[in-house]
Design an enzyme around this catalytic site. Structure first.
Site, mmCIF file in Angstrom:
data_model
loop_
_atom_site.group_PDB
_atom_site.id
_atom_site.type_symbol
_atom_site.label_atom_id
_atom_site.label_comp_id
_atom_site.label_asym_id
_atom_site.label_seq_id
_atom_site.Cartn_x
_atom_site.Cartn_y
_atom_site.Cartn_z
ATOM 1 N N GLU A 43 0.863 -1.180 0.000
ATOM 2 C CA GLU A 43 0.000 0.000 0.000
ATOM 3 C C GLU A 43 0.895 1.223 0.000
ATOM 4 O O GLU A 43 1.717 1.400 0.901
ATOM 5 C CB GLU A 43 -0.915 0.027 1.223
ATOM 6 C CG GLU A 43 -1.850 1.233 1.214
ATOM 7 C CD GLU A 43 -2.660 1.380 2.496
ATOM 8 O OE1 GLU A 43 -3.725 2.022 2.450
ATOM 9 O OE2 GLU A 43 -2.223 0.851 3.548
ATOM 10 N N GLU A 68 4.832 4.460 3.986
ATOM 11 C CA GLU A 68 4.415 5.764 4.499
ATOM 12 C C GLU A 68 5.663 6.581 4.804
ATOM 13 O O GLU A 68 6.468 6.193 5.643
ATOM 14 C CB GLU A 68 3.562 5.593 5.760
ATOM 15 C CG GLU A 68 3.187 6.873 6.455
ATOM 16 C CD GLU A 68 2.464 7.844 5.536
ATOM 17 O OE1 GLU A 68 2.963 8.985 5.378
ATOM 18 O OE2 GLU A 68 1.415 7.471 4.962
ATOM 19 N N ASP A 95 9.860 7.377 -0.143
ATOM 20 C CA ASP A 95 9.014 8.038 -1.128
ATOM 21 C C ASP A 95 8.678 7.062 -2.245
ATOM 22 O O ASP A 95 9.490 6.198 -2.602
ATOM 23 C CB ASP A 95 9.721 9.261 -1.708
ATOM 24 C CG ASP A 95 9.874 10.378 -0.682
ATOM 25 O OD1 ASP A 95 8.901 10.628 0.050
ATOM 26 O OD2 ASP A 95 10.955 10.996 -0.622
ATOM 27 N N ASP A 117 -3.083 11.940 -1.953
ATOM 28 C CA ASP A 117 -3.191 13.398 -2.066
ATOM 29 C C ASP A 117 -3.551 13.749 -3.504
ATOM 30 O O ASP A 117 -2.848 13.361 -4.436
ATOM 31 C CB ASP A 117 -1.849 14.035 -1.686
ATOM 32 C CG ASP A 117 -1.944 15.538 -1.484
ATOM 33 O OD1 ASP A 117 -2.729 16.183 -2.210
ATOM 34 O OD2 ASP A 117 -1.229 16.067 -0.617
ATOM 35 N N LYS A 121 -3.703 21.425 -7.961
ATOM 36 C CA LYS A 121 -3.156 22.424 -8.877
ATOM 37 C C LYS A 121 -2.437 21.744 -10.044
ATOM 38 O O LYS A 121 -1.690 20.789 -9.856
ATOM 39 C CB LYS A 121 -2.202 23.354 -8.137
ATOM 40 C CG LYS A 121 -2.897 24.197 -7.065
ATOM 41 C CD LYS A 121 -1.925 25.134 -6.378
ATOM 42 C CE LYS A 121 -2.648 25.966 -5.320
ATOM 43 N NZ LYS A 121 -1.726 26.896 -4.621
ATOM 44 N N ASP A 153 -11.969 9.646 -2.797
ATOM 45 C CA ASP A 153 -13.216 10.401 -2.712
ATOM 46 C C ASP A 153 -13.196 11.589 -3.671
ATOM 47 O O ASP A 153 -14.218 12.248 -3.869
ATOM 48 C CB ASP A 153 -13.404 10.941 -1.292
ATOM 49 C CG ASP A 153 -12.313 11.941 -0.944
ATOM 50 O OD1 ASP A 153 -11.139 11.516 -0.835
ATOM 51 O OD2 ASP A 153 -12.601 13.143 -0.826
ATOM 52 N N THR A 190 -10.589 2.712 4.945
ATOM 53 C CA THR A 190 -9.516 3.449 5.597
ATOM 54 C C THR A 190 -10.147 4.492 6.516
ATOM 55 O O THR A 190 -11.349 4.749 6.472
ATOM 56 C CB THR A 190 -8.618 4.167 4.576
ATOM 57 O OG1 THR A 190 -9.319 5.298 4.043
ATOM 58 C CG2 THR A 190 -8.217 3.237 3.433
ATOM 59 N N TYR A 192 -9.668 7.683 6.291
ATOM 60 C CA TYR A 192 -10.142 8.740 5.402
ATOM 61 C C TYR A 192 -11.455 8.347 4.736
ATOM 62 O O TYR A 192 -12.344 9.176 4.536
ATOM 63 C CB TYR A 192 -9.093 9.028 4.320
ATOM 64 C CG TYR A 192 -8.085 10.077 4.703
ATOM 65 C CD1 TYR A 192 -8.485 11.358 5.039
ATOM 66 C CD2 TYR A 192 -6.724 9.794 4.701
ATOM 67 C CE1 TYR A 192 -7.560 12.327 5.386
ATOM 68 C CE2 TYR A 192 -5.790 10.751 5.046
ATOM 69 C CZ TYR A 192 -6.213 12.021 5.385
ATOM 70 O OH TYR A 192 -5.296 12.976 5.726
ATOM 71 N N GLU A 193 -11.572 7.090 4.380
ATOM 72 C CA GLU A 193 -12.773 6.610 3.697
ATOM 73 C C GLU A 193 -14.010 6.825 4.560
ATOM 74 O O GLU A 193 -15.042 7.309 4.084
ATOM 75 C CB GLU A 193 -12.609 5.133 3.355
ATOM 76 C CG GLU A 193 -13.699 4.567 2.469
ATOM 77 C CD GLU A 193 -13.346 3.196 1.927
ATOM 78 O OE1 GLU A 193 -14.232 2.560 1.339
ATOM 79 O OE2 GLU A 193 -12.181 2.766 2.084
#
Length: 210
Positions: A43, A68, A95, A117, A121, A153, A190, A192-193
Site C-alpha cells: 500500500e 508511508e 518516497d 493526495d 493544482k 473520494d 480506511t 479517510y474513507e
C-alpha cells in the site's frame, strides 16, 4: 497525513527494525524479511494504517508492506502491528518514486493506492501517484499479472487517474463511482474513507493492470 512532529520518532522506529525499515537497505532482501515466502501486496501511502493492518489480518496467506514516508504517522502503524502481533506485515518509510530502489522487477503482486493526495493544482500534477512517472515505477515492480487497486473520494483525481492510466495503455476494470452504494462485504475502509463517506462524498474505486 500530517501530524505533530515527534523528535523521538526515528529512534522508536529503529527499535522495531524487525518490522520497519527507514532506509533503502532492503533491496534483494524483501523475501527474507518475512517469516514465509508468499505473494507481496503493498500500500503506497498507508496513513494511520487501518487498511493495511486489517488486510494483513484477514489474509495471512499474503505478505503486506505498508509504505508511508511520514515517520510520525508510521509510529501508529508500528504500534498496531506490535500490539496485534501481525507477522505478515512490514513497513517502509520511503518516497514512492524510490520503489524501484527497494523492489526488484516483478516482485510485487498488487499495489493499493488509497485516498492519495489529489494535488489539485495543475503545476503539481507530477506529484499525483497516478501520474505516468509513478505508473512507470509500478509497472517495473509489479508482476506481469499484477494489479493496482485505487480508491479516492476526489472526483477530479479519479477522472485524471482514469485518463492517465488509459493513456499509458493500462487495462481498467471494476470501475465504481459510488462504492458504498452497494458496498462489497470484503471492502476494508480506511480512516479517510469513513471520514469522507460520512460527509456525503462518494467513494470511487477501480482496478487496473499493465
Amino acid at each position: 497525513m500530517r501530524m505533530r512532529n515527534k523528535p523521538w520518532a526515528e529512534d522508536f522506529l529503529l527499535q522495531h527494525d524487525d518490522i520497519v525499515s527507514i532506509d533503502l537497505a532492503r533491496k534483494d532482501h524483501i523475501v527474507d524479511w518475512f517469516d514465509q515466502v508468499q505473494p507481496i501486496h503493498i500500500e503506497v501511502g498507508s496513513g494511520m494504517g487501518r487498511f493495511i493492518t486489517e488486510m494483513a489480518k484477514a489474509h495471512p496467506e499474503i505478505n503486506y508492506i505498508g509504505i508511508e514516508r511520514d515517520k510520525n504517522v508510521m509510529i501508529r502503524i508500528v504500534e498496531k502491528a506490535v500490539e496485534q502481533n501481525i507477522r505478515n506485515l512490514r513497513l517502509l518509510t520511503v518516497d514512492a518514486e524510490k520503489l524501484t530502489e527497494i523492489f526488484n522487477e516483478g516482485e510485487i503482486d498488487r499495489i493499493y493506492l488509497n485516498f492519495s493526495d489529489p494535488w489539485p493544482k495543475a503545476r503539481h500534477a507530477k506529484r499525483r501517484l497516478t501520474h505516468e512517472n509513478f505508473l512507470k515505477v509500478y509497472e517495473t515492480i509489479l508482476d506481469k499479472d499484477g494489479e493496482i487497486h485505487f480508491k479516492t473520494d476526489n472526483q477530479a483525481l479519479f477522472e485524471y487517474s482514469i485518463e492517465s492510466m488509459s493513456h499509458y495503455g493500462m487495462k481498467l476494470k471494476n470501475i465504481n463511482l459510488n462504492l458504498h452504494d452497494n458496498e462489497p462485504e470484503d471492502n476494508i475502509r480506511t480512516e479517510y474513507e469513513d471520514k469522507f463517506s460520512n460527509k456525503g462524498f462518494r467513494i470511487n474505486r477501480l482496478e487496473a493492470r499493465f
